[in-house]
Design a protein around this motif. Structure first.
Motif, PDB file in Angstrom:
ATOM      1  N   LYS A 158       0.834  -1.206   0.000  1.00 17.37           N
ATOM      2  CA  LYS A 158       0.000   0.000   0.000  1.00 17.37           C
ATOM      3  C   LYS A 158       0.869   1.257   0.000  1.00 17.37           C
ATOM      4  CE  LYS A 158      -4.184  -1.780   2.252  1.00 17.37           C
ATOM      5  NZ  LYS A 158      -5.129  -1.576   3.380  1.00 17.37           N
ATOM      6  N   HIS A 159       1.915   1.240   0.811  1.00 21.04           N
ATOM      7  CA  HIS A 159       2.807   2.402   0.855  1.00 21.04           C
ATOM      8  C   HIS A 159       3.513   2.602  -0.490  1.00 21.04           C
ATOM      9  CE1 HIS A 159       3.076   1.679   5.484  1.00 21.04           C
ATOM     10  NE2 HIS A 159       1.969   2.316   5.135  1.00 21.04           N
ATOM     11  N   GLU A 160       3.936   1.474  -1.084  1.00 18.95           N
ATOM     12  CA  GLU A 160       4.589   1.567  -2.393  1.00 18.95           C
ATOM     13  C   GLU A 160       3.637   2.125  -3.445  1.00 18.95           C
ATOM     14  OE1 GLU A 160       7.076  -1.294  -5.521  1.00 18.95           O
ATOM     15  OE2 GLU A 160       6.474  -2.048  -3.537  1.00 18.95           O
ATOM     16  N   LEU A 185       1.957   9.851   3.952  1.00 19.20           N
ATOM     17  CA  LEU A 185       3.028   8.859   4.062  1.00 19.20           C
ATOM     18  C   LEU A 185       4.029   9.216   5.148  1.00 19.20           C
ATOM     19  CD1 LEU A 185       3.733   8.060   0.307  1.00 19.20           C
ATOM     20  CD2 LEU A 185       2.951   6.439   2.043  1.00 19.20           C
ATOM     21  N   ARG A 186       4.190  10.513   5.412  1.00 22.04           N
ATOM     22  CA  ARG A 186       5.183  10.949   6.403  1.00 22.04           C
ATOM     23  C   ARG A 186       4.899  10.355   7.782  1.00 22.04           C
ATOM     24  NH1 ARG A 186       5.950  15.597   9.658  1.00 22.04           N
ATOM     25  NH2 ARG A 186       3.902  16.369   9.050  1.00 22.04           N
ATOM     26  N   ALA A 187       3.632  10.096   8.055  1.00 20.33           N
ATOM     27  CA  ALA A 187       3.261   9.559   9.371  1.00 20.33           C
ATOM     28  C   ALA A 187       3.188   8.035   9.390  1.00 20.33           C
ATOM     29  CB  ALA A 187       1.912  10.138   9.796  1.00 20.33           C
ATOM     30  N   GLN A 188       3.493   7.367   8.279  1.00 20.10           N
ATOM     31  CA  GLN A 188       3.375   5.912   8.195  1.00 20.10           C
ATOM     32  C   GLN A 188       4.709   5.239   8.501  1.00 20.10           C
ATOM     33  OE1 GLN A 188       0.250   4.566   7.722  1.00 20.10           O
ATOM     34  NE2 GLN A 188      -0.250   6.748   7.870  1.00 20.10           N
ATOM     35  N   PRO A 189       4.682   4.025   9.068  1.00 25.31           N
ATOM     36  CA  PRO A 189       5.930   3.274   9.333  1.00 25.31           C
ATOM     37  C   PRO A 189       6.417   2.590   8.056  1.00 25.31           C
ATOM     38  CG  PRO A 189       4.027   2.030  10.128  1.00 25.31           C
ATOM     39  CD  PRO A 189       3.488   3.325   9.597  1.00 25.31           C
ATOM     40  N   LEU A 190       7.284   3.233   7.329  1.00 23.67           N
ATOM     41  CA  LEU A 190       7.746   2.715   6.037  1.00 23.67           C
ATOM     42  C   LEU A 190       8.962   1.819   6.228  1.00 23.67           C
ATOM     43  CD1 LEU A 190       7.570   6.018   3.932  1.00 23.67           C
ATOM     44  CD2 LEU A 190       5.769   4.325   4.302  1.00 23.67           C
ATOM     45  N   ASN A 191       9.079   0.790   5.384  1.00 26.08           N
ATOM     46  CA  ASN A 191      10.305  -0.011   5.398  1.00 26.08           C
ATOM     47  C   ASN A 191      11.421   0.763   4.701  1.00 26.08           C
ATOM     48  OD1 ASN A 191       9.973  -0.294   2.602  1.00 26.08           O
ATOM     49  ND2 ASN A 191       8.934  -2.275   2.807  1.00 26.08           N
ATOM     50  N   ASN A 192      12.613   0.196   4.699  1.00 24.90           N
ATOM     51  CA  ASN A 192      13.776   0.937   4.186  1.00 24.90           C
ATOM     52  C   ASN A 192      13.620   1.304   2.712  1.00 24.90           C
ATOM     53  OD1 ASN A 192      15.051   0.960   6.630  1.00 24.90           O
ATOM     54  ND2 ASN A 192      16.382  -0.796   6.199  1.00 24.90           N
ATOM     55  N   ALA A 193      13.158   0.347   1.906  1.00 26.14           N
ATOM     56  CA  ALA A 193      13.014   0.609   0.469  1.00 26.14           C
ATOM     57  C   ALA A 193      11.984   1.703   0.221  1.00 26.14           C
ATOM     58  CB  ALA A 193      12.628  -0.668  -0.270  1.00 26.14           C
ATOM     59  N   ASN A 194      10.870   1.627   0.908  1.00 23.01           N
ATOM     60  CA  ASN A 194       9.841   2.646   0.725  1.00 23.01           C
ATOM     61  C   ASN A 194      10.280   3.998   1.299  1.00 23.01           C
ATOM     62  OD1 ASN A 194       8.002   1.070  -0.665  1.00 23.01           O
ATOM     63  ND2 ASN A 194       6.932   0.380   1.185  1.00 23.01           N
ATOM     64  N   THR A 195      11.021   3.983   2.386  1.00 25.60           N
ATOM     65  CA  THR A 195      11.540   5.244   2.935  1.00 25.60           C
ATOM     66  C   THR A 195      12.454   5.926   1.934  1.00 25.60           C
ATOM     67  OG1 THR A 195      11.424   4.364   5.185  1.00 25.60           O
ATOM     68  CG2 THR A 195      12.834   6.277   4.826  1.00 25.60           C
ATOM     69  N   ARG A 196      13.338   5.139   1.326  1.00 28.70           N
ATOM     70  CA  ARG A 196      14.248   5.689   0.308  1.00 28.70           C
ATOM     71  C   ARG A 196      13.465   6.263  -0.869  1.00 28.70           C
ATOM     72  NH1 ARG A 196      16.643   0.955  -2.212  1.00 28.70           N
ATOM     73  NH2 ARG A 196      14.673   1.059  -3.352  1.00 28.70           N
ATOM     74  N   ASN A 197      12.531   5.514  -1.392  1.00 25.24           N
ATOM     75  CA  ASN A 197      11.761   5.977  -2.555  1.00 25.24           C
ATOM     76  C   ASN A 197      10.864   7.159  -2.206  1.00 25.24           C
ATOM     77  OD1 ASN A 197      12.919   3.983  -4.136  1.00 25.24           O
ATOM     78  ND2 ASN A 197      11.297   2.504  -3.709  1.00 25.24           N
ATOM     79  N   TYR A 198      10.360   7.165  -0.973  1.00 24.81           N
ATOM     80  CA  TYR A 198       9.534   8.291  -0.532  1.00 24.81           C
ATOM     81  C   TYR A 198      10.355   9.576  -0.496  1.00 24.81           C
ATOM     82  CZ  TYR A 198       7.418  11.448   2.889  1.00 24.81           C
ATOM     83  OH  TYR A 198       6.929  12.555   3.528  1.00 24.81           O
ATOM     84  N   LEU A 225      20.597   5.706   3.210  1.00 25.76           N
ATOM     85  CA  LEU A 225      19.882   4.521   2.739  1.00 25.76           C
ATOM     86  C   LEU A 225      20.394   4.031   1.388  1.00 25.76           C
ATOM     87  CD1 LEU A 225      16.286   5.810   3.594  1.00 25.76           C
ATOM     88  CD2 LEU A 225      17.662   4.210   4.942  1.00 25.76           C
ATOM     89  N   LEU A 226      21.416   4.686   0.839  1.00 24.28           N
ATOM     90  CA  LEU A 226      21.900   4.363  -0.499  1.00 24.28           C
ATOM     91  C   LEU A 226      23.269   3.706  -0.440  1.00 24.28           C
ATOM     92  CD1 LEU A 226      20.918   7.704  -2.291  1.00 24.28           C
ATOM     93  CD2 LEU A 226      19.661   5.554  -2.314  1.00 24.28           C
ATOM     94  N   LYS A 227      23.518   2.858  -1.431  1.00 23.47           N
ATOM     95  CA  LYS A 227      24.834   2.239  -1.565  1.00 23.47           C
ATOM     96  C   LYS A 227      25.713   3.082  -2.490  1.00 23.47           C
ATOM     97  CE  LYS A 227      23.008  -2.457  -1.020  1.00 23.47           C
ATOM     98  NZ  LYS A 227      22.867  -3.801  -1.650  1.00 23.47           N
TER      99      LYS A 227
END
Length: 738
Positions: A158-160, A185-198, A225-227
């Motif tokens: 859903k976040h994605e 989205l700012r108030a949602q608990p996003l995983n790392n991938a979604n946090t990066r894309n957000y 969050l980036l390599k």
């Protein structure tokens, strides 16, 4: 006996086989029915998970990854502008991978059609939405992302989907809805991938809104969050650009250093160094090393461009222009730098050297080569409008003055002058032909593509850069001319232009073109050709009173427009003042005299110079709108409440006289009260009533003149459309008589 037993055995065996086949068929049918895509049992779910993943989802994902790799590989960065955080979408440029996109859509759709109970359903919908986004099918992409957010089962999916929806809103320019999604989205608990894309998507949104400080801060939050790699190096480069735009050079320099620490490609490291030098943060001694580095052979134009920027920043404008000219000469196959170099040259001539004709020429060249989607294109186009008008008014003044001087000569002197002009033009053509023949001979004797031939000595038609420039310059000067004989005779050349045109600089070819075929006909003129040219020049000279009147009208308008350009567009009151004074000296009865008085007063006030223009305006034109602007009542230029009430009473009294058909008295009262109503809310209403009364008392011609004056004096009045309708109606009887 044995035969009967054998027949019975065969019959029993056949019946057993048929029974087993029937049982097997029933079992398969029951199993398949149990594998319905709507079933929640373990066996059907496992079956649909297996098929959805390997027969649809993974194939769609791989196809979409192919599209992304192709986009990344073929995208051309424009390092003269802030790089976009996310690569812009363009379905036309993705046409070579259209089949992959179509296959991704087809395979992702299979999951929704056949595997509704699969755990890959939401993921397949996300792939479908992204594929629609790449196709720029924004409406369907939004619907898919909204569906996943509403009907999806996994929170991460859903976040994605909401991040994809935010990206879609950005692409359609709906930043308000994009920000609304971002706030949720700012108030949602996003995983790392979604946090990066957000973070990246929101940073892109603020970059598109030109909120560079916010965008750069979001990028700063993304980097942990980036390599390491080219993608991260690119984002550091973008962050540095945006910190430069918000005047934070220390943060910008740190990001340029981070570019070099994140395994960048060569272009990224080169431009990180260039941007550091442009900000004056590293020694410009590095220029010589960069110019001598063979890896920079294709980037020498950018190096010289940067050297020119530093010289311009230090107010060494001739040196800056010299470097920029070198930048253009050093251009190889990539011509994308040229319009930005022309733009900087035009900017220096416009803002610093105040050489507007030259600035116009460089802006013309920049616009001819600059992509229309560039952020600078609209700014340049707007500035070019004023420069075009400025150069046109200057040309009119030069031409009309020259024409009037020619008209004052005696016939013999005028005839000699025109002969001299024709001979000068012929001589210039001969010089150009000689230059073309010399260059053509050099091209024939030496290979034009040889690297040991200096760029300025190569034949122009062998140089794609010069051909491009020449085509643009030709179009700017001559327009789109058809391929036909004697195309130059289409030009509308006046006598003054023929006499005033300077000879071209030696060693240069106009427009990057070379005469073709037999050029000997251009070196001499027959008597009939000379007579035809002279007759054309004679026809442009104002030798009759009517022609002289029209010439003076063009001069008067040109001085007026030129003065306003100096005052308002170029903010040069010191140039506006002599232009307006020349207008008043040459044409003391000009119709724009009140406005010119007012503009002269403002220009002198801007320069803190004492002047008498205010007194002249109030003495000679006390009822004009410009006098009212000077003499408005009240400290802030507006009436008080009691003043408005008095103005309303005065208007009512005059209007009642008009309704009582006492128009003569009404007109007298209206004209006497106009100065008292200056600055009131009903000033324009009283002025319109006065116009109507003039028509009833003084006749048609004064009425028409009063309408013209109202339009001139009240350009922002809401009554203006009605007045223009009245003006059209007032002209109709004259048109019928004609």
């Amino acid at each position: 006996m044995q035969g009967r037993f054998l027949n019975r055995y065969i019959f029993c065996h056949s019946a057993t086989a048929r029974f087993r086949t029937y049982v097997l068929w029933v079992a398969v049918t029951v199993w398949l029915c149990g594998c319905s895509q709507y079933s929640t049992k373990k066996l059907p779910v496992a079956y649909h998970n297996l098929n959805a993943r390997f027969n649809a989802y993974l194939i769609a994902r791989d196809r979409l990854r192919e599209v992304e790799r192709y986009q990344l590989k073929t995208y051309q960065e424009n390092y003269n502008q802030p790089l976009p955080i996310l690569l812009p979408l363009d379905s036309t440029k993705l046409e070579p991978v259209k089949a992959q996109l179509d296959d991704a859509i087809k395979k992702a759709s299979l999951v929704a059609e056949r595997h509704q109970n699969s755990k890959w359903l939401d993921n397949s919908y996300l792939l479908l939405g992204m594929a629609r986004l790449y196709r720029q099918d924004y409406g369907n992409a939004m619907e898919v992302f909204k569906y996943v957010n509403t009907k999806g089962e996994g929170q991460d999916e859903k976040h994605e989907a909401l991040i994809g929806l935010m990206r879609t809103y950005i692409e359609v320019g709906d930043y308000t809805n994009g920000l609304s999604v971002a706030e949720y989205l700012r108030a949602q608990p996003l995983n790392n991938a979604n946090t990066r894309n957000y973070y990246l998507t929101k940073a892109y949104l603020h970059q598109k809104r030109q909120e560079y400080a916010v965008s750069a801060a979001l990028l700063d939050a993304t980097f942990p969050l980036l390599k390491k790699g080219e993608t991260t190096a690119r984002l550091h480069l973008i962050a540095g650009q945006m910190y430069d735009l918000v005047k934070k050079p220390e943060q910008a320099l740190e990001h340029y250093r981070q570019v070099l620490r994140n395994r960048p490609n060569y272009e990224q490291s080169f431009y990180a160094t260039i941007y550091s030098i442009q900000g004056g943060r590293t020694s410009n001694e590095r220029f010589s090393r960069m110019l001598n580095d063979r890896k920079n052979n294709d980037l020498r134009d950018k190096i010289y461009y940067t050297m020119g920027l530093l010289e311009a920043r230090n107010q060494r404008y001739p040196k800056a222009i010299e470097y920029w000219k070198k930048s253009i000469r050093e251009t190889t196959t990539n011509t994308s730098q040229i319009p930005y170099t022309y733009q900087e040259m035009g900017k220096v001539y416009f803002e610093n050297l105040q050489d507007y004709p030259t600035a116009k020429a460089y802006y013309d060249s920049a616009l001819a080569l600059l992509p229309q989607q560039s952020a600078d294109y609209r700014v340049l186009a707007d500035r070019k409008v004023f420069l075009d008008e400025f150069v046109e008014q200057q040309r009119i003044i030069q031409v009309e003055d020259s024409l009037q001087r020619l008209a004052q000569l005696n016939p013999a002197a005028l005839d000699r002058k025109l002969d001299e002009a024709i001979d000068l033009k012929l001589k210039q053509q001969q010089e150009l032909i000689a230059q073309a023949q010399t260059l053509a001979a050099q091209a024939a004797n030496r290979p034009a593509t040889s690297s040991d031939i200096p760029a300025e000595q190569r034949w122009v038609l062998y140089n794609p850069i010069l051909v491009t420039q020449g085509r643009a310059e030709f179009t700017q000067k001559w327009g789109n001319r058809p391929l036909e004989d004697n195309w130059r005779r289409i030009q509308k050349e006046t006598a003054a232009q023929a006499l005033a045109e300077p000879a071209p600089q030696t060693g240069s070819l106009p427009n990057g073109t070379v005469p073709e075929g037999n050029t000997s006909g251009l070196t001499t003129l027959s008597e009939s050709e000379r007579k035809a040219q002279k007759d054309a020049l004679y026809a442009a000279i104002p030798l009759t009173p009517e022609a002289l009147r029209q010439s003076n009208q063009r001069l008067e308008d040109a001085y007026y427009r030129l003065g306003k350009l100096y005052k308002f567009q170029f903010n040069q009151p010191d140039q506006a003042i002599p232009t307006f004074e020349t207008l008043l000296n040459r044409y003391p009865n000009t119709a724009v005299k009140p406005e010119v008085y007012y503009l002269l007063m403002l220009s002198n006030d801007q320069l803190n110079r004492p002047s008498s223009w205010k007194e002249k305006l109030l003495a000679e034109f006390p009822t004009s709108s410009y006098a009212r602007q000077v003499g408005k009542t009240g400290s802030n230029g507006t009436h008080t409440a009691s003043g408005e009430n008095e103005a309303q009473r005065t208007y009512t009294q005059v209007y009642n006289l008009y309704k009582a058909n006492n128009v003569t008295e009404a007109l007298s009262r209206a004209e006497a009260s106009m100065s008292a109503l200056t600055g009131s809310l009903i000033e324009d209403k009283m002025a319109l009533l006065r116009v109507i009364l003039i028509g009833k008392v003084r006749g048609v011609e004064p009425y028409r003149q009063a309408l013209i004056e109202f339009i001139r004096d009240y350009p922002a009045s809401p009554l203006l459309p009605k007045v223009k309708e009245m003006q059209v109606a007032a002209e109709q009887p004259t048109a019928k008589r004609k």
